[in-house]
Design an enzyme around this catalytic site. Structure first.
Site, PDB file in Angstrom:
ATOM      1  N   TYR A 194      58.458  31.803  57.087  1.00 44.39           N
ATOM      2  CA  TYR A 194      58.473  30.430  56.580  1.00 44.39           C
ATOM      3  C   TYR A 194      59.910  30.037  56.249  1.00 44.39           C
ATOM      4  CZ  TYR A 194      56.907  26.469  53.632  1.00 44.39           C
ATOM      5  OH  TYR A 194      56.678  25.228  53.075  1.00 44.39           O
ATOM      6  N   CYS A 195      60.363  28.891  56.790  1.00 39.04           N
ATOM      7  CA  CYS A 195      61.690  28.353  56.495  1.00 39.04           C
ATOM      8  C   CYS A 195      62.761  29.389  56.874  1.00 39.04           C
ATOM      9  CB  CYS A 195      61.756  27.922  55.030  1.00 39.04           C
ATOM     10  SG  CYS A 195      63.292  27.111  54.537  1.00 39.04           S
ATOM     11  N   LEU A 196      63.643  29.739  55.959  1.00 42.39           N
ATOM     12  CA  LEU A 196      64.667  30.731  56.250  1.00 42.39           C
ATOM     13  C   LEU A 196      64.049  32.093  56.549  1.00 42.39           C
ATOM     14  CD1 LEU A 196      67.623  31.485  56.493  1.00 42.39           C
ATOM     15  CD2 LEU A 196      67.728  31.682  54.005  1.00 42.39           C
TER      16      LEU A 196
END
Length: 561
Positions: free
Chosen positions: A294-296
């Site tokens: 998720y995300c980074l």
């Protein structure tokens, strides 16, 4: 050398200006003003536009309210804005906003980055002068005041005083106690089976008699607490996975302090994702893993998958990316805060503090969504007298984390400034990795109104890999678009699959060709996981001899402030 004194000056300057580089703004302004001065034709065009808008405003002043067209701008969507004189103030503001947007764009010789910076700053400045932000020019506030005989102002004053006092005392927002990890949120049953200096690994208890043989490893970003994936029971992605017959593991990152200043991107990859995979190989022997980031955390998962593929590893079954960029050449509005001057200023402060404060990251995101996160809240709470009720997602968003100095510098330079990952120059073990080495099936999710990972930037994975790629574009933003449980109202998504060897389709053509579907995208992902999983088997034990149970979920690290 006298130059050794400079870092202390730079750090003091960074602290004074809250790590927002005045030099970046000044360079953008000089670039624009000097090139506009050399463009008399452009100046005439802007003068003509100002005259046209003045004529249009004059016509609006004379226009009967019955003929006023409602605004599509959600700041002025209330019916009261169609009445005189409010529709005139609204029109004047929108015309002024349009003029400035035209003024900073399209000037000969001005760089795109400087145009974006000035456009953003112009919007921030204009938002301050919006008629919706003053009680005397906001018809909704005036109507509420008349109906309550001014009681809304008394309620707003009390809320303002309470907020000021709480800020001075550094106290929590009211209602946060209703969302404590392990009590009301992050309550999916599980055990901590690994703890190192950087993360805890949580294994979740099975909820079905049989499970798919391939475990799911969730890798959240370390700029957030992991339990956005395990909020309340009704909207927990982790609980949903477990109830659908998956063995789920999740990384819970440590909230770093000054002693962690030397932690870098390699540490998060090796001590995070890779050590978690080692634990899964021991607890669930001979099983390939579905990795979801998720995300980074998704960026890290893509880096890890590429490194494993380069080394001939076959530990993974699939790769899922939630709102995760792998090409940072067009990062959206977040790129406004990332240039050499800005990054150098951040690094100067990081050298002094050892970490980036959570408030600084939150402040940047607040500026990107100033109306949603600042002005609308102030209007509702201080002018309309409406109390803000926290929900689980809002409470999680306030549970912030810090960033180690070395990692944050590498993150900004290697990924944003230098875009090493998409260009095949990102180093793992001293050798660059290429996303094109990934042969796993990939499921990639973008969200329509994402200010952190714009969906067109996320979509660029299509031309960075040549594997089967299923792309989902869902309604919502960076967080609410991902936490989109079945039954959530007003949700929709688009889903399309690019098989290996198929030609590239640009994002706008893809958007026009793929039909919109109503509801949550979660069932589509679960169906995709099931299609890439084996026949159900008996659930594995919780932990193993090499990875004994260390305690109950949600563990210790998530509780560290």
């Amino acid at each position: 050398m006298a130059q050794a004194f400079d870092p202390h000056v730079h750090a003091a300057w960074a602290k004074f200006c809250q790590t927002l580089s005045p030099e970046s703004v000044r360079l953008a302004a000089v670039d624009w003003a000097s090139h506009l001065a050399l463009s008399p034709g452009r100046q005439l065009d802007l003068a003509w536009l100002a005259w046209q808008e003045a004529v249009e405003l004059a016509a609006t002043i004379m226009q009967p309210s019955s003929e006023v067209t409602p605004s599509r701008d959600r700041r002025f969507a209330a019916a009261e804005w169609n009445n005189w004189p409010f529709h005139v103030w609204r029109k004047a503001f929108l015309l002024r906003q349009n003029w400035w947007e035209q003024a900073v764009r399209g000037v000969w010789g001005v760089s795109q980055h400087h145009e974006d910076v000035l456009s953003f700053l112009a919007r921030q400045w204009l938002d301050i002068t919006s008629p919706g932000n003053l009680w005397c020019t906001n018809p909704t506030v005036l109507q509420r005041t008349a109906g309550l005989w001014g009681a809304n102002f008394a309620q707003g004053a009390q809320a303002l005083a309470a907020d000021v006092l709480r800020k001075l005392q550094n106290g929590p927002l009211p209602g946060l106690e209703r969302y404590t990890p392990g009590q009301q949120v992050a309550v999916t049953p599980g055990k901590v089976v690994l703890r190192n200096a950087l993360m805890e690994l949580i294994q979740y208890s099975p909820a079905t008699g049989q499970v798919h043989p391939e475990p799911v490893l969730l890798v959240p970003a370390w700029i957030m607490k992991y339990y956005i994936l395990d909020l309340s029971p009704h909207n927990s992605l982790i609980r949903h996975l477990v109830e659908e017959g998956h063995t789920v593991f999740c990384v819970s990152w440590k909230n770093p302090d000054v002693s962690d200043r030397e932690l870098g991107m390699d540490d998060y990859l090796k001590r995070g994702m890779f050590e978690a995979l080692d634990a899964l190989a021991n607890i669930v022997p001979d099983a390939h893993v579905h990795v979801a980031g998720y995300c980074l955390g998704g960026t890290l998962a893509a880096i890890g998958a590429a490194a494993l593929s380069r080394n001939g590893g076959n530990r993974l079954k699939s790769l899922t990316l939630f709102a995760a960029q792998t090409d940072f050449s067009e990062p959206g509005e977040l790129g406004l805060f990332i240039d050499e001057s800005q990054v150098s200023l951040i690094e100067a402060q990081l050298a002094e503090t050892g970490y980036l404060k959570a408030e600084q990251m939150a402040g940047a995101f607040q500026m990107l969504r100033s109306y949603d996160l600042l002005w609308s809240r102030m209007i509702n709470q201080y002018l309309l007298g409406e109390a803000t009720e926290l929900n689980d997602l809002m409470a999680w968003n306030l549970d912030t984390t810090r960033m180690p100095a070395r990692m944050h510098s590498q993150y900004l330079r290697w990924l944003f400034l230098e875009d090493r990952l998409s260009e095949g120059r990102y180093p793992v073990d001293g050798r660059p990795v290429s996303l094109n080495d990934i042969t796993l099936p990939v499921f990639c999710v973008g969200t329509e109104t994402d200010h952190v990972s714009p969906w067109r930037s996320v979509y660029k994975l299509h031309y960075l890999t040549n594997t089967d790629l299923t792309f989902v574009l869902t309604s919502g933003g960076h967080n609410a678009g991902i936490i989109s449980e079945p039954g959530h109202p007003h949700r929709h998504y688009r889903l399309g699959t690019r098989l290996q060897g198929m030609p590239y389709t640009d994002p706008d053509a893809w958007f026009g060709a793929v039909p919109e579907q109503q509801g949550s995208w979660w069932p589509a992902w679960l169906a995709w996981l099931q299609a890439h999983s084996g026949a159900p088997v008996t659930p594995p034990a919780m932990g193993s001899a090499a990875y004994p149970v260390l305690g109950d979920a949600p563990g210790q690290y998530v509780l560290v402030k």
